[in-house]
Design an enzyme around this catalytic site. Sequence first.
Site, PDB file in Angstrom:
ATOM      1  CE  LYS A  13     -24.851  78.036 130.991  1.00 19.62           C
ATOM      2  NZ  LYS A  13     -25.298  79.047 130.075  1.00 19.62           N
ATOM      3  NE  ARG A  88     -19.399  76.859 127.123  1.00 16.08           N
ATOM      4  CZ  ARG A  88     -19.348  77.743 128.009  1.00 16.08           C
ATOM      5  NH1 ARG A  88     -19.720  77.366 129.238  1.00 16.08           N
ATOM      6  NH2 ARG A  88     -20.091  78.795 128.074  1.00 16.08           N
ATOM      7  NE  ARG A 127     -22.915  87.751 130.972  1.00 20.76           N
ATOM      8  CZ  ARG A 127     -22.631  86.262 130.429  1.00 20.76           C
ATOM      9  NH1 ARG A 127     -23.896  85.864 131.213  1.00 20.76           N
ATOM     10  NH2 ARG A 127     -22.353  86.410 130.300  1.00 20.76           N
ATOM     11  NE  ARG A 160     -18.377  87.191 130.283  1.00 27.83           N
ATOM     12  CZ  ARG A 160     -18.762  85.433 130.129  1.00 27.83           C
ATOM     13  NH1 ARG A 160     -19.592  85.012 131.504  1.00 27.83           N
ATOM     14  NH2 ARG A 160     -18.436  84.487 128.814  1.00 27.83           N
ATOM     15  NE  ARG A 171     -19.481  83.757 125.187  1.00 24.65           N
ATOM     16  CZ  ARG A 171     -19.979  84.293 125.576  1.00 24.65           C
ATOM     17  NH1 ARG A 171     -20.360  85.702 125.448  1.00 24.65           N
ATOM     18  NH2 ARG A 171     -21.569  84.578 126.693  1.00 24.65           N
TER      19      ARG A 171
HETATM   20  P1  ADP Z   1     -25.457  82.019 131.720  1.00 22.38           P
HETATM   21  O1  ADP Z   1     -24.580  82.272 133.040  1.00 22.38           O
HETATM   22  O2  ADP Z   1     -26.026  80.975 131.087  1.00 22.38           O
HETATM   23  O3  ADP Z   1     -24.282  82.880 130.564  1.00 22.38           O
HETATM   24  P2  ADP Z   1     -26.616  84.589 132.617  1.00 22.38           P
HETATM   25  O4  ADP Z   1     -26.747  83.466 134.398  1.00 22.38           O
HETATM   26  O5  ADP Z   1     -24.915  85.301 133.738  1.00 22.38           O
HETATM   27  O6  ADP Z   1     -26.576  83.542 132.127  1.00 22.38           O
HETATM   28  O7  ADP Z   1     -27.443  84.877 132.520  1.00 22.38           O
HETATM   29  C1  ADP Z   1     -27.797  86.186 131.315  1.00 22.38           C
HETATM   30  C2  ADP Z   1     -27.835  87.053 131.886  1.00 22.38           C
HETATM   31  O8  ADP Z   1     -29.332  87.053 131.847  1.00 22.38           O
HETATM   32  C3  ADP Z   1     -27.401  88.356 133.349  1.00 22.38           C
HETATM   33  O9  ADP Z   1     -27.394  89.435 132.772  1.00 22.38           O
HETATM   34  C4  ADP Z   1     -29.252  88.168 133.403  1.00 22.38           C
HETATM   35  O10 ADP Z   1     -28.719  89.170 134.988  1.00 22.38           O
HETATM   36  C5  ADP Z   1     -29.248  88.369 133.152  1.00 22.38           C
HETATM   37  N1  ADP Z   1     -31.158  86.310 132.821  1.00 22.38           N
HETATM   38  C6  ADP Z   1     -30.307  85.971 133.422  1.00 22.38           C
HETATM   39  N2  ADP Z   1     -31.932  85.036 133.971  1.00 22.38           N
HETATM   40  C7  ADP Z   1     -32.654  85.832 133.514  1.00 22.38           C
HETATM   41  C8  ADP Z   1     -34.459  85.415 132.966  1.00 22.38           C
HETATM   42  N3  ADP Z   1     -34.993  84.574 133.469  1.00 22.38           N
HETATM   43  N4  ADP Z   1     -35.453  86.836 132.089  1.00 22.38           N
HETATM   44  C9  ADP Z   1     -34.385  87.493 132.365  1.00 22.38           C
HETATM   45  N5  ADP Z   1     -33.181  88.179 132.388  1.00 22.38           N
HETATM   46  C10 ADP Z   1     -32.625  86.846 133.003  1.00 22.38           C
HETATM   47  P1  ADP Z   2     -21.715  81.886 129.514  1.00 23.26           P
HETATM   48  O1  ADP Z   2     -21.931  82.973 129.949  1.00 23.26           O
HETATM   49  O2  ADP Z   2     -21.681  81.614 127.720  1.00 23.26           O
HETATM   50  O3  ADP Z   2     -22.513  80.318 130.162  1.00 23.26           O
HETATM   51  P2  ADP Z   2     -18.938  81.558 130.468  1.00 23.26           P
HETATM   52  O4  ADP Z   2     -18.528  81.875 131.416  1.00 23.26           O
HETATM   53  O5  ADP Z   2     -19.564  79.881 130.586  1.00 23.26           O
HETATM   54  O6  ADP Z   2     -19.743  82.007 129.592  1.00 23.26           O
HETATM   55  O7  ADP Z   2     -17.490  80.624 129.034  1.00 23.26           O
HETATM   56  C1  ADP Z   2     -17.022  81.699 128.664  1.00 23.26           C
HETATM   57  C2  ADP Z   2     -15.377  81.529 127.860  1.00 23.26           C
HETATM   58  O8  ADP Z   2     -14.939  80.466 128.853  1.00 23.26           O
HETATM   59  C3  ADP Z   2     -16.082  80.786 126.478  1.00 23.26           C
HETATM   60  O9  ADP Z   2     -16.731  81.517 125.718  1.00 23.26           O
HETATM   61  C4  ADP Z   2     -15.657  79.376 126.380  1.00 23.26           C
HETATM   62  O10 ADP Z   2     -13.808  80.310 125.525  1.00 23.26           O
HETATM   63  C5  ADP Z   2     -14.483  79.899 127.740  1.00 23.26           C
HETATM   64  N1  ADP Z   2     -14.768  78.283 128.595  1.00 23.26           N
HETATM   65  C6  ADP Z   2     -15.680  78.069 129.354  1.00 23.26           C
HETATM   66  N2  ADP Z   2     -15.994  77.066 130.227  1.00 23.26           N
HETATM   67  C7  ADP Z   2     -15.614  76.247 129.073  1.00 23.26           C
HETATM   68  C8  ADP Z   2     -15.380  74.998 128.762  1.00 23.26           C
HETATM   69  N3  ADP Z   2     -15.859  73.842 129.540  1.00 23.26           N
HETATM   70  N4  ADP Z   2     -14.805  74.540 127.727  1.00 23.26           N
HETATM   71  C9  ADP Z   2     -14.130  75.150 127.136  1.00 23.26           C
HETATM   72  N5  ADP Z   2     -14.177  76.651 126.625  1.00 23.26           N
HETATM   73  C10 ADP Z   2     -15.118  76.772 128.126  1.00 23.26           C
END
Ligand code: ADP
Ligand code: ADP
Length: 217
Positions: A13, A88, A127, A160, A171
């Site tokens: 995302k 969420r 990551r 993280r 998660r």
């Molecule tokens: P989210 O915000 O959904 O948690 P991230 O964008 O932070 O996910 O991506 C999670 C990890 O996967 C990061 O280390 C990112 O660089 C990597 N990543 C994202 N998209 C891809 C993809 N299409 N293929 C491989 N690795 C990816």
């Molecule tokens: P991810 O990479 O897993 O998508 P985020 O950075 O979006 O993670 O979220 C990290 C943490 O922040 C979640 O595990 C949760 O504890 C909290 N959080 C983020 N967004 C929300 C939401 N919309 N509702 C509740 N908790 C949230």
Amino acid sequence: MNVVLLGAPGAGKGTQAAVLTKELGVVHVASGDLFRKALSENTELGLLAKSYMEKGDLVPDEVTIEMVLERIRKPDCDSGVLFDGFPRTLSQAKALDEKLASESRQIDKAVYIEVPEEALIKRLSGRWICRECQTPYHAESSPPKVTGRCDVCGGELYQRADDTEETVRERLKVFFSQTLPIVEYYETQGKLLRVDGNQDINEVSAAITRLLRTESA
Ligand code: ADP
Ligand code: ADP
Ligand code: ZN
């Protein structure tokens, strides 16, 4: 245009948001980034969120909704928002719809980035995130040009605390039980676009852009 990015932790995302905000000319609003900012500034909200985030649980709806609705009140959001990590839960999705409706706005599309579970765990364990601008990197699939430094702003990269295997499993459980129902919620409204997230980063970007163009044409 207001778009919601849906996907499990690690689905990509944040990565796709960086591309799409430019493409669509909208503002990136990531609830996780807002919580981490509050945490780094030691605010009351940050302290409250900390214990939930550490365990991989959701921060309670009430505070989360208030935080995000406050963010989108700012004028930079008038031209459109890309929501990442919010909503969420169903209550968050409904609260967002009500708020937008009260301002004659709406969510136009929800993009669900689908990735198999084993790939998610691999992605999260490798990551790295920029401390300054939150851009995500990956040791293998998306390395920075200079080790430990952000390509965009030169900020320091860190891992993280909630990207450990145990917290990631929690998660993922939370995603499947609490967030997946939202996919159906947007599907019923005719707003859902599904994208195969298990391809190269630029292929996923191209697929999303193509879908959004076709749908809004
Ligand atoms: P989210 O915000 O959904 O948690 P991230 O964008 O932070 O996910 O991506 C999670 C990890 O996967 C990061 O280390 C990112 O660089 C990597 N990543 C994202 N998209 C891809 C993809 N299409 N293929 C491989 N690795 C990816
Ligand atoms: P991810 O990479 O897993 O998508 P985020 O950075 O979006 O993670 O979220 C990290 C943490 O922040 C979640 O595990 C949760 O504890 C909290 N959080 C983020 N967004 C929300 C939401 N919309 N509702 C509740 N908790 C949230
Ligand atoms: Zn940066």
